[in-house]
Structures are given as C-alpha cells and as structure tokens.
Design a protein around this motif. Structure first.
Motif, short mmCIF file in Angstrom:
data_model
loop_
_atom_site.label_atom_id
_atom_site.label_comp_id
_atom_site.label_asym_id
_atom_site.label_seq_id
_atom_site.Cartn_x
_atom_site.Cartn_y
_atom_site.Cartn_z
N ILE A 1 137.85 113.21 40.85
CA ILE A 1 136.69 112.47 40.35
C ILE A 1 136.63 111.15 41.09
CG2 ILE A 1 135.73 111.31 38.34
CD1 ILE A 1 136.98 113.64 36.71
N SER A 2 135.50 110.89 41.71
CA SER A 2 135.37 109.68 42.51
C SER A 2 135.47 108.43 41.64
CB SER A 2 134.02 109.69 43.22
OG SER A 2 133.83 108.45 43.84
N HIS A 3 136.21 107.45 42.15
CA HIS A 3 136.39 106.22 41.36
C HIS A 3 135.13 105.38 41.33
CE1 HIS A 3 136.62 103.51 44.89
NE2 HIS A 3 137.01 104.62 45.49
N ARG A 4 134.14 105.75 42.15
CA ARG A 4 132.92 104.95 42.16
C ARG A 4 131.86 105.47 41.20
NH1 ARG A 4 130.71 106.09 45.92
NH2 ARG A 4 132.21 107.44 46.93
N LEU A 5 132.10 106.62 40.59
CA LEU A 5 131.08 107.20 39.71
C LEU A 5 131.52 107.04 38.25
CD1 LEU A 5 130.31 110.54 41.57
CD2 LEU A 5 129.18 108.35 41.81
N TYR B 1 134.43 104.41 33.80
CA TYR B 1 134.84 104.98 35.08
C TYR B 1 136.12 105.78 34.91
CZ TYR B 1 131.27 102.36 37.42
OH TYR B 1 130.05 101.90 37.83
N HIS C 1 139.03 105.54 36.02
CA HIS C 1 140.30 104.87 35.76
C HIS C 1 140.37 104.28 34.36
CE1 HIS C 1 137.53 102.03 37.60
NE2 HIS C 1 138.07 101.12 36.83
#
Lengths: 282, 552
Positions: B391-395, B439, B441
C-alpha cells in the motif's frame, strides 16, 4: 516511509538558515525595483564614485549604480537557477524513467550516452560550447541543462528500477494500470525526495556556473550578472574598490550557501542515519 | 420399479414440486436430500397418494399409474405394494393401541391373514427389527425414540411391500441409535425399491446407492451417492455438502447464501447462485447427463475458473517452477503449500502476469491468457504477502481502496466512494471520514491487511490469489481475516488460491491442496485426504512440523 518536510526543516538549524538566506535573496531579487532609485543600465557621467548617500555602493566605470546592478543581478542568478533546475530534472526524469521502463536497446544507448557525458570534463566542454554559441540567457539555461542531466538521469533510472519492484507498484499493475499511469501516479511522486535534492543541487550549480561563465566574459555582455560585475570590478581593483567587488561576491556566496544548506537538510531528513545525536527513527 | 413422470404438486398457488421425473429401479435405494422446505415430504406423501395438495403427473408402480387410480384401488396398493415410514415418530402411533396391535392392523385391514397368523407375524417382525416381544404389549408412550422408530419400521414391513418410502427415519435419533437403525434398515432394504427422504447426508451416504438433490421442488443433481457427496458438481449440492459437518471434513462449515425466491423464471437456484449468467433467470435447466451423473444447470455444474498447464519459470539458471499444473473451480479454495523457496510466490506472480513464465499456459474461464489486460485483472485479484509494502504511503485509505476503480475507470467518483465504503465494511473496517483520511502508516498490521483485502475485493473479482495473506498477523486477527474471506466465498462464490506455508491453516480453509516442493507439485488432492492420509514423504514431513497441541 512517510516524511514530514516542514517539521524536518523547522527542526534543523542549517535548514532554517538556508531558508532564511534564500528568503532574503529572493525578496531582494523580487523587490529590486523598489529598493533602488536607479535603473541598473542607466549610464551617467558620475563614473567610479565611491559609496555615498546618493549611490550606496558607488558607481562603476560607466557611471551605473552598483547597488542597482547587484540587486538586479540576483534576479538573473535566480531565474537561471530555477530554469536550469527545472529543465535538468525534467530531462533527467524523462530520460531516466523511460530507460528504466522501456529497457532493451534504448536503455543501453541511454546508459552509454550518460557514460560519455560523465567521462568528458564538463567545464571544458561547457566553456567551448559557450564560447562557440555566445549564449543569451535562454541558450545559457539550455546549455547548462544539457550538461547537467546525465548524472541525475542515472540516479533516477536506478531508483525507478528499484521502485518498480515495490509491491504497491506491482499491486497497481494487478489492477490493470498501464505504464503511463504507474509513472505519473506512483513512480514520479515516489521519486519526490530525489527530484527535490537533484533540483537543489543543480540550481546551486547553475548559480555558480552562470556567474563563472559571465566572469569569464563568455555570456551575453549586456546581461546584468554577478559574474560580469566581479569581472569589471577586478579590472579596476587598483582603486581599492571593495564596495564594488565584495557585494556581488557576497550575494553569490549567500545564494550558493542557501542552496547547499537546503540540500544538506533534505539529505538529513531523508536519511535519518545522518542525524547527529539522534537514533534513526526518532 | 417406481417411475415418476412430470409430477407437479401445488398447494393453492404455491407450487411445491415442479415437473419432477425420477426412476427408481427394483432393488435401488434412492435418497432424496435437500433443505427443509425443498418438497421432500410432499414428494414422499404423494408417492403414497396421501398428499393433500393438487397432484398432477404420473406415479407408476410396475406399469400402473397410481395417481389415475380411484381411491379404493389406491388403498389396495397402499401397504401391500407401497408402505411408508413416517417422519413424526410420536404422531404416527395411535396412543390407545399397543404396539403389537398396530403392527397387526395392516394385515387385518387388508384381510390377508387370520388374527392368530397376524400375531405370529407381528412377533416375527418385532424380532426382526430388534425389539423384545415384551415391547409389543406396551403402548407407544412407553417406548424410547429408537424403539418407536423400530416399531414404525416393523409396521411398514408388515405386508411385505415392494416399495418402501422412508421420511427422515433417523432425524430425531442420537448417533448410536442412528447407527443401529441404519444397520437394521440396510437389512430391511434388501431386494426392495426404496425412496429415502432425508436431510441427513450421512444417513443418505450409508443407506442409499443413488442420491437426488431436491431444491424448491426440482432435482438439481442426480447420481451415485459416493460421487455426489464426495464430489458435488452442482453449486447447490456443494453448498449443502459444505454445510454438513462430518468427521473427515477439514474445512470449516459454510452454507448456502441467502434464500431462494419462490416464484421466478428460469433456474430456481439462479438468484442465489454465484456462477449465474444472464440466461439462468430465463431458461429452466433440464436434468442432463454429465458423465456418470445428471445435473440441472445451464453451465453444466460448477465451472472451472482457472487452469494452469505445465508452468515453468527459470530465474537466471534457477528453476523456480517445474511444470506446475493446477486448476481452480468456481467457489473453491485451493491451497498451495510448501516451505519457503518452493516456488509458491513465483506461481502467484506468474498467474498475475507480473512474471513471465518460460513455458506453459494459463487458461481463465476456458480462454488462454496471452495478454494480461484490464479485463483479466477485473476478475482476478491478488493479496500480496506484505501489507506494509503493497500500500503506497502517499495514498490515504479512501484513495487506496478507490485506486483499482480509478484504474479500471469504473463508475463516477461518488459511486467509487460508495463501493469503497462497502468494501471496507465487508472487511469490517470503519467507513467514517476520519478513518478514510488516514494513511497506511497510521494503521495496525491487521487493519493494513484488511485494507489490502478490501482493495483487492473492490473490483468484485471471481478469483482471489492470496499470497500468505496472514503470515504477518497474530492468530486472532488471522482467524478474523480467514473467516472474512470464507464468508465472502460463501456470499460471492469467490474462488481462492491460498498460498501458505501454514498447513494447519490450509487444512481449515481449503477444499483441495497442492503440495509444492522445489517448484514441483509432489502431491495433490482433496484436503480431507491429504491431511489424514498424506502419501508423499515431503507432505508427511510438512505435517509433522505443523502446529499442534498434542503430546504424541
């Protein structure tokens, strides 16, 4: 990894300093017409005047106000820095990413081309080209960018290859995403930190190079540039004209320092191991 | 010989049995199985001519159409030729008559024997069904359930009928009594034509040689008992078998999703069938021969979803997969087990088109996959091994779940948000704005994995390739997530290729297992078999190393 840039810069002393310097020079460049009563090109009979109430930094051999020339010089410096930074990074992204995504003969060709650029001494080539082309401001930006992209493109290609192996990009592929979508939505944003530091590095270099070429008299002589001012001042150095020589040199140093500090800070934010006295992940 | 032709039974407007055709040859034991409300008892009663509804069609005993006969003649046949063991033990007896008298009644009624002979025969029958003579003098309420059942069977046998109909003979009995009754019935059944109506699949398995699966008055599947109960081919039968607990079943209980609509055109199972196509709600499927059995399904029963043939993958000299072949059916969980490095993940990547196989072919829904395009990815989704990476950390959560929809260009932005929220609810994640804006994280491992599952499910795929979906999670969250995936399988007919090194988990969730070793399938088969009787030494070794609390 998610990065909070604002906090990173706030917490870093060099970062704060860099931002202050940059803000200072930027505001001087931006507010130049307000900060002086003279046009930087205005020739007058009062030549080689020492600093006075009328001319804060005196006048040069053509009777032009040195203060005006210095603050307008900041504009040239900045516009060149920004343009070269943007153009270099764009070229590098385009070439580096396409090489990593398309692979094959194209990639090998690009890599050899980069090797060639990196092997040949840059400065020499730049000098010869500039001397041959006699560049105006636009040509100057293009020439500087053409000599700057290879190193950056190499890093970007490598990073793109690494990113492609990341699960979230593979996941996007399994949703049916095409190469273009992955490039625009995933790879370029993920390259962000590298693009930012490359941009800063190349902007800094551009400031230096532009001034250097102007100092050597290779660029457009009519352009108001810190390099030209220093060159002129040196010709009249027997007059002990520190007020003429020092301000452009100071501006140049300040700008280069500002960019350098920003670069260091960015590196530190992105690589927590460089933090002094703090454990990684704090 | 019993033949049922075009039997339709209606109660008022309600059609309970619909154009039913069945043939039971002499000596055959046919079990009619199905859920309650399927029409089993109505069918059984109609065979005796006792059904209160409106009965159309033909029921032919030895060439005579029973339904066309007038009532007096029917009575002659009843109990002489055809007799029945009724469902309700307590209401099938006359409380003021002794058991013996009740056994004698049919003989006396039909005036076949004198009272004395009848009494003799009754005692003989009591003995035959394993009841002491003294029980004959008792009243029904003095007998236990098992004894009542025996008495009922004795009653059914009095006039030595050729056709025997049993309605749930073992429904209310405990296991031991049931086993004894089954023993008795096996003896009784010899040479008789038997129709056994039951919802108890194990009774059907023990007693019947053929099985007819009834759903809403239609036969869904018909064939040999062993074939049908061990390898059901109709989606309904499969649901029925999956919901029936047996000792050797390893997979957790699953059921049949929802309830059928009674009045609808086309296949009666269509509205809850997970593999329906447009025609299913228009055309009534006929019972057609498919190999040994007959299936009423337009798609020919459970369809094959994915077929892999001879897949080979070599990474610069290292052979990760050596001629792997496997297949997955609709609504099935296939576990691929093996130690790390056995080629499990490579298999998943090759199936998803993320790695190109050197050899072999992959068929999806019967078509060979040459190019992995958007349509393929709409139907096949993957859950990656590590949720932190995939899972992209930017989404944020919403963007993550919407991404597949955005890429597939499905729906308007509002519809996408709606679908994403539904997918999140499906995996038991909150769908509030606060959560949607978080997010990756900010989420725990379990939440991340569920988010990854929601993202894979938002396209409503037919096949889910799950690569160690729970290996990074603790057991309680793993249990929740596996339950969730199995629920979705029940609801949507999702097929799952479950890649895992955890055999204990694979045993609980899979229908079939493929054991992978050094890129080769060394053993394959039904989970029930593989886990109880592993053949290959490697499988045995894996099983020995699997988590257990036993002291031996």
């Amino acid at each position: 990894m998610h990065i909070n840039y604002v906090r990173g810069f706030k917490e870093n002393r060099l970062g704060r300093l860099g931002i202050i310097f940059l803000a200072l020079i930027l505001s001087i460049a931006f507010l130049a017409p307000v900060l002086t009563a003279y046009s930087p090109r205005q020739v007058s009979e009062n030549i080689l005047q020492p600093p006075s109430q009328k001319h804060w930094l005196g006048t040069n051999d053509l009777g032009q106000d040195i203060w005006s020339r210095v603050i307008f010089g900041a504009r040239t410096s900045f516009i060149t820095a920004l343009s070269v930074g943007i153009l270099t990074v764009t070229l590098a992204v385009f070439i580096g990413c396409s090489a990593a995504l398309l692979r094959g003969i194209y990639e090998r060709f690009v890599l050899r081309l980069i090797d060639i650029f990196l092997i040949i001494p840059n400065i020499l080539l730049l000098l010869l080209t500039a001397a041959y082309l006699r560049p105006g401001p636009v040509t100057m930006v293009i020439v500087l960018s053409i000599f700057n992209w290879p190193g950056c493109a190499r890093i970007i290609r490598a990073q793109t290859l690494t990113l492609q192996e990341k699960s979230h990009i593979k996941a996007a592929k399994t949703f049916g995403a095409g190469t273009f979508y992955i490039l625009v939505k995933h790879i370029i944003p993920d390259l962000g930190p590298i693009l930012a530091s490359s941009f800063i590095a190349h902007a800094r270099r551009a400031v230096f190079m532009e001034a250097g070429l102007a100092f050597l008299g290779i660029s457009d002589p009519l352009l108001i540039s810190w390099g030209t001012i220093i060159n002129r001042a040196l010709q009249y150095s027997y007059l002990n004209n520190w007020y003429w020589l020092l301000p452009p040199a100071l501006g140049l140093s300040l700008t280069v320092m500002a960019f350098s500090f920003l670069g260091y800070t960015l590196e530190e934010i992105l690589n927590p191991r460089l933090k002094v006295g703090k454990n990684a992940g704090d | 010989m019993l033949e049922i032709k075009d039997l339709t039974i209606t109660y008022g407007r309600n059609t309970v049995i619909k154009e039913l055709n069945l043939t039971v040859p002499k000596g055959d034991v046919l079990a009619v199985i199905g859920e309650s409300g399927a029409g089993k008892t109505t069918l059984a009663l109609s065979l005796m001519g006792l059904c209160p509804g409106n009965v159309e069609g033909q029921i032919i005993y030895q060439g005579v159409d029973f339904l066309s006969l007038p009532e007096p003649q029917r009575r002659l046949l009843r109990w002489n030729k055809v007799s029945m063991v009724f469902q309700d033990l307590n209401r099938s007896f006359n409380p003021v008559m002794t058991v013996l008298e009740q056994i004698m009644e049919p003989m006396l009624e039909h005036e076949l024997l004198s009272r004395k002979e009848a009494q003799k025969k009754a005692y003989y029958l009591l003995n035959k069904v394993g009841l002491a003579p003294v029980k004959g003098q008792m009243y029904p309420h003095q007998l236990s359930g098992g004894e009542k059942q025996r008495a009922l069977i004795a009653m059914a046998l009095t006039n030595d009928p050729e056709v025997l109909i049993l309605d749930e003979p073992t429904a209310a009995l405990d296991g031991l009594t049931k086993a004894k009754i089954c023993e008795l019935l096996k003896e009784v059944f010899s040479e008789k034509t038997v129709v056994l109506v039951t919802h108890d699949l194990s009774t059907a398995y023990q007693l019947a040689n053929r099985v007819a699966v009834l759903y809403q008055g239609r036969i869904m599947e018909l064939g040999l008992t062993k074939d049908i109960l061990k390898n059901p081919r109709h989606p309904y039968t499969r649901g029925l078998v999956r919901s029936f607990p047996t000792l050797d079943a390893t997979k957790d209980l699953q059921g049949i999703p929802g309830f059928g609509i009674e009045k609808q055109e086309g296949c009666v199972f269509a509205n809850i069938c997970t593999q329906r196509i447009a025609d299913c709600t228009k055309i009534i499927p006929k019972l057609e021969k498919r190999g040994e059995r007959e299936i009423a399904c337009l798609r020919g029963g459970v369809v094959n979803l994915l077929k892999v043939e001879d897949l080979t993958k070599v990474y610069s000299g290292v052979t990760a997969l050596k001629g792997v072949s496997l297949d997955i059916e609709e609504g099935e969980t296939v576990a691929v087990v093996g130690e790390s490095g056995s080629g499990k993940t490579t298999l998943a990547l090759c199936l998803m088109g993320l790695e190109k196989a050197n050899q072999g072919s992959i068929y999806f829904q019967g078509e060979k996959i040459v190019k992995w395009n958007k349509e393929f990815y709409q139907k096949v989704q993957m859950i990656f091994q590590n949720p932190q990476d995939c899972i992209s950390h930017r989404l944020n959560v919403l963007e993550t779940v919407c991404e597949p929809l955005v890429i597939q260009k499905l729906g308007t932005p509002e519809e996408r948000i709606h679908k994403a929220k539904k997918a999140l609810r499906d995996v038991e994640l909150p769908d509030e704005d606060e959560f949607l804006n978080r997010y990756a994280h900010h989420l725990s491992g379990g939440e991340l994995q569920r988010l990854a599952i929601a993202r894979a499910l938002v396209l409503e795929p037919k096949l889910l390739i799950a690569d160690e979906p729970t290996s990074a999670l603790d057991a309680s969250i793993q249990a929740k997530i596996m339950r969730l995936i199995m629920d979705l399988q029940e609801k949507r007919g999702l097929s799952i290729l479950f890649i895992t090194h955890d055999l204990a988990l694979a045993r609980k969730v899979s229908d079939r297992v493929f054991v992978l070793k050094d890129g080769q399938v060394v053993e394959r088969g039904l989970s029930t078999q593989i886990f109880s009787l592993p053949q290959h030494p490697y499988t045995r070794k894996l099983l020995q190393a699997t988590a257990n609390f036993s002291d031996f």
